[in-house]
Design a protein around this motif. Structure first.
Motif, PDB file in Angstrom:
ATOM      1  N   LEU A 154       2.478   1.855   0.566  1.00 51.89           N
ATOM      2  CA  LEU A 154       3.053   1.594  -0.746  1.00 51.89           C
ATOM      3  C   LEU A 154       4.490   1.091  -0.632  1.00 51.89           C
ATOM      4  N   PHE A 155       4.877   0.256  -1.613  1.00 50.04           N
ATOM      5  CA  PHE A 155       6.239  -0.239  -1.739  1.00 50.04           C
ATOM      6  C   PHE A 155       6.745   0.060  -3.144  1.00 50.04           C
ATOM      7  N   VAL A 156       8.058   0.153  -3.272  1.00 46.73           N
ATOM      8  CA  VAL A 156       8.691   0.238  -4.589  1.00 46.73           C
ATOM      9  C   VAL A 156       9.682  -0.913  -4.704  1.00 46.73           C
ATOM     10  N   ASP A 157       9.894  -1.361  -5.949  1.00 40.98           N
ATOM     11  CA  ASP A 157      10.821  -2.463  -6.158  1.00 40.98           C
ATOM     12  C   ASP A 157      12.261  -1.974  -6.051  1.00 40.98           C
ATOM     13  N   THR A 158      13.149  -2.872  -5.688  1.00 37.83           N
ATOM     14  CA  THR A 158      14.569  -2.601  -5.539  1.00 37.83           C
ATOM     15  C   THR A 158      15.342  -3.753  -6.185  1.00 37.83           C
ATOM     16  N   PRO A 159      16.666  -3.585  -6.360  1.00 33.46           N
ATOM     17  CA  PRO A 159      17.449  -4.724  -6.866  1.00 33.46           C
ATOM     18  C   PRO A 159      17.322  -5.962  -5.979  1.00 33.46           C
ATOM     19  N   ALA A 160      17.063  -5.771  -4.678  1.00 35.40           N
ATOM     20  CA  ALA A 160      16.931  -6.911  -3.769  1.00 35.40           C
ATOM     21  C   ALA A 160      15.610  -7.656  -3.958  1.00 35.40           C
ATOM     22  N   SER A 161      14.580  -6.957  -4.407  1.00 38.43           N
ATOM     23  CA  SER A 161      13.267  -7.593  -4.570  1.00 38.43           C
ATOM     24  C   SER A 161      13.168  -8.398  -5.854  1.00 38.43           C
ATOM     25  N   GLY A 162      14.002  -8.054  -6.836  1.00 38.80           N
ATOM     26  CA  GLY A 162      13.867  -8.666  -8.147  1.00 38.80           C
ATOM     27  C   GLY A 162      12.890  -7.883  -9.006  1.00 38.80           C
ATOM     28  N   GLN A 163      12.833  -8.228 -10.277  1.00 39.02           N
ATOM     29  CA  GLN A 163      11.953  -7.538 -11.204  1.00 39.02           C
ATOM     30  C   GLN A 163      10.484  -7.887 -10.946  1.00 39.02           C
ATOM     31  N   PRO A 164       9.585  -6.899 -11.107  1.00 45.35           N
ATOM     32  CA  PRO A 164       8.150  -7.191 -10.936  1.00 45.35           C
ATOM     33  C   PRO A 164       7.638  -8.138 -12.004  1.00 45.35           C
ATOM     34  N   GLN A 165       6.805  -9.057 -11.584  1.00 44.67           N
ATOM     35  CA  GLN A 165       6.211 -10.033 -12.496  1.00 44.67           C
ATOM     36  C   GLN A 165       4.701  -9.838 -12.485  1.00 44.67           C
ATOM     37  N   ASP A 166       4.168  -9.277 -13.555  1.00 44.10           N
ATOM     38  CA  ASP A 166       2.735  -9.009 -13.658  1.00 44.10           C
ATOM     39  C   ASP A 166       1.986 -10.266 -14.071  1.00 44.10           C
ATOM     40  N   GLY A 167       0.777 -10.397 -13.557  1.00 46.69           N
ATOM     41  CA  GLY A 167      -0.026 -11.561 -13.910  1.00 46.69           C
ATOM     42  C   GLY A 167      -1.477 -11.368 -13.527  1.00 46.69           C
ATOM     43  N   ILE A 168      -2.213 -12.458 -13.572  1.00 48.93           N
ATOM     44  CA  ILE A 168      -3.652 -12.457 -13.300  1.00 48.93           C
ATOM     45  C   ILE A 168      -3.914 -13.247 -12.029  1.00 48.93           C
ATOM     46  N   ALA A 169      -4.768 -12.728 -11.208  1.00 50.34           N
ATOM     47  CA  ALA A 169      -5.094 -13.389  -9.945  1.00 50.34           C
ATOM     48  C   ALA A 169      -5.653 -14.781 -10.185  1.00 50.34           C
ATOM     49  N   ASN A 170      -5.353 -15.667  -9.240  1.00 49.27           N
ATOM     50  CA  ASN A 170      -5.872 -17.036  -9.249  1.00 49.27           C
ATOM     51  C   ASN A 170      -5.292 -17.883 -10.384  1.00 49.27           C
ATOM     52  N   THR A 171      -4.157 -17.458 -10.959  1.00 46.94           N
ATOM     53  CA  THR A 171      -3.478 -18.236 -11.989  1.00 46.94           C
ATOM     54  C   THR A 171      -1.976 -18.194 -11.742  1.00 46.94           C
ATOM     55  N   ASP A 172      -1.274 -19.240 -12.152  1.00 47.15           N
ATOM     56  CA  ASP A 172       0.197 -19.283 -12.132  1.00 47.15           C
ATOM     57  C   ASP A 172       0.788 -18.927 -10.768  1.00 47.15           C
ATOM     58  N   GLY A 173       0.151 -19.348  -9.698  1.00 48.61           N
ATOM     59  CA  GLY A 173       0.688 -19.117  -8.370  1.00 48.61           C
ATOM     60  C   GLY A 173       0.298 -17.799  -7.735  1.00 48.61           C
ATOM     61  N   PHE A 174      -0.403 -16.935  -8.461  1.00 43.15           N
ATOM     62  CA  PHE A 174      -0.899 -15.695  -7.866  1.00 43.15           C
ATOM     63  C   PHE A 174      -2.073 -16.003  -6.951  1.00 43.15           C
ATOM     64  N   GLY A 175      -2.239 -15.150  -5.923  1.00 43.74           N
ATOM     65  CA  GLY A 175      -3.391 -15.287  -5.051  1.00 43.74           C
ATOM     66  C   GLY A 175      -4.673 -14.855  -5.746  1.00 43.74           C
ATOM     67  N   ASP A 176      -5.796 -15.084  -5.073  1.00 44.20           N
ATOM     68  CA  ASP A 176      -7.070 -14.651  -5.644  1.00 44.20           C
ATOM     69  C   ASP A 176      -7.558 -13.388  -4.946  1.00 44.20           C
ATOM     70  N   MET A 177      -8.566 -12.762  -5.534  1.00 40.68           N
ATOM     71  CA  MET A 177      -9.126 -11.525  -4.999  1.00 40.68           C
ATOM     72  C   MET A 177     -10.476 -11.798  -4.355  1.00 40.68           C
ATOM     73  N   GLN A 178     -10.692 -11.131  -3.230  1.00 39.90           N
ATOM     74  CA  GLN A 178     -11.948 -11.267  -2.498  1.00 39.90           C
ATOM     75  C   GLN A 178     -12.614  -9.901  -2.406  1.00 39.90           C
ATOM     76  N   GLN A 179     -13.684  -9.721  -3.178  1.00 36.90           N
ATOM     77  CA  GLN A 179     -14.400  -8.448  -3.177  1.00 36.90           C
ATOM     78  C   GLN A 179     -15.086  -8.217  -1.835  1.00 36.90           C
ATOM     79  N   SER A 180     -15.225  -6.941  -1.473  1.00 33.68           N
ATOM     80  CA  SER A 180     -15.889  -6.519  -0.233  1.00 33.68           C
ATOM     81  C   SER A 180     -15.185  -7.047   1.003  1.00 33.68           C
ATOM     82  N   ASN A 181     -13.859  -7.243   0.889  1.00 31.38           N
ATOM     83  CA  ASN A 181     -13.026  -7.641   2.017  1.00 31.38           C
ATOM     84  C   ASN A 181     -11.756  -6.808   2.023  1.00 31.38           C
ATOM     85  N   LEU A 182     -11.123  -6.693   3.180  1.00 36.93           N
ATOM     86  CA  LEU A 182      -9.822  -6.043   3.297  1.00 36.93           C
ATOM     87  C   LEU A 182      -8.906  -6.932   4.126  1.00 36.93           C
TER      88      LEU A 182
END
Length: 262
Positions: A191-219
């Motif tokens: 686990l990680f926590v955000d810090t002033p160095a990381s910037g504010q968290p930006q929530d979004g949806i996978a596979n949109t707006d530059g976010f990566g996609d999700m692959q089920q049954s994979n790690l």
């Protein structure tokens, strides 16, 4: 002698480097682990003859100076957030992120942490949770007696309900990204926590707006390269030995000097 203390800083730096490398190797099979490296800088210099100073009454300038370094210091152990390889598992609740983003986890005190470890489970309430039992955000509850759990590349979770012939969407797993991923603070348990160095968290949806996609049954596997770590370990060990040799040589010089007064 100055060299004694200079070499001591070198030994301390290489010892820390070995510690970082050993942690990388220890986490070789840790899901979603991101390797670290030790970064160093030279210490302050003693300018015996400052370059560019006036060398004579005629105004000539020193083309070179005499600068005696004070050794080395550690400035950080930055984490490399490169993509790890994906490994199929066959488990419906295992999810790998291919690209940018982190899973968002809600902790018991209501705060949020972030992880690349998508080895999720289902708790006694049917919620999708991580290995410590903390729910993935947004919280998704899998109905009883449902079947054919499916998670698409955007994180939509669908199941087949009893008596239904078409899948039903029951929620969507989100992703969070940061301007400076290396600025996240690790707290253990993948686990990680955000810090002033990381910037504010930006929530979004996978596979949109530059976010990566999700692959089920994979790690996602650790991005540790064994050959690179072993070669770095050998280099750190040799550098440690050379600094130790400097200390041994200085000790012999001091012993020879002290023998002159006997």
């Amino acid at each position: 002698m100055r060299a004694l203390y200079t070499a001591a800083t070198g030994m301390a730096a290489q010892e820390l480097s070995v510690q970082v490398i050993s942690n990388n190797i220890a986490n070789l099979r840790t899901t979603g682990y991101k390797k670290q490296r030790a970064a160093f800088q030279d210490l302050i210099y003693d300018h015996v003859r400052r370059v560019g100073a006036q060398a004579s009454d005629q105004g000539t300038i020193l083309p070179v100076g005499i600068d005696l370094g004070g050794g080395v210091k550690t400035v950080g152990t930055p984490r490399l957030m490169s993509q790890g390889t994906l490994s199929p598992t066959g488990n419906d609740l295992d999810i790998a992120i291919r690209g940018d983003g982190f899973f968002k986890i809600q902790m018991p005190d209501g705060t949020f942490t972030y992880t690349r470890d998508g080895s999720f489970q289902m708790d006694n309430q049917g919620r999708i949770v991580n290995a410590q039992g903390n729910p993935v955000q947004p919280t998704i509850t899998i109905p009883q007696n449902s079947s054919q759990l499916t998670i698409n590349t955007q994180g939509q979770v669908s199941v087949m309900l009893p008596g239904s012939t078409t899948p039903t969407t029951i929620g969507q797993i989100g992703l969070t990204r940061f301007i400076n991923k290396a600025g996240l603070q690790p707290i253990g348990d993948n686990l990680f926590v955000d810090t002033p160095a990381s910037g504010q968290p930006q929530d979004g949806i996978a596979n949109t707006d530059g976010f990566g996609d999700m692959q089920q049954s994979n790690l996602e596997q650790a991005n540790v390269e064994v050959v690179s770590e072993i070669s770095d370990l050998i280099a750190a060990q040799r550098a440690y030995e050379m600094n130790a040799k400097v200390i041994s040589s200085v000790d012999q010089m001091l012993q020879s000097t002290s023998n002159l007064f006997r």
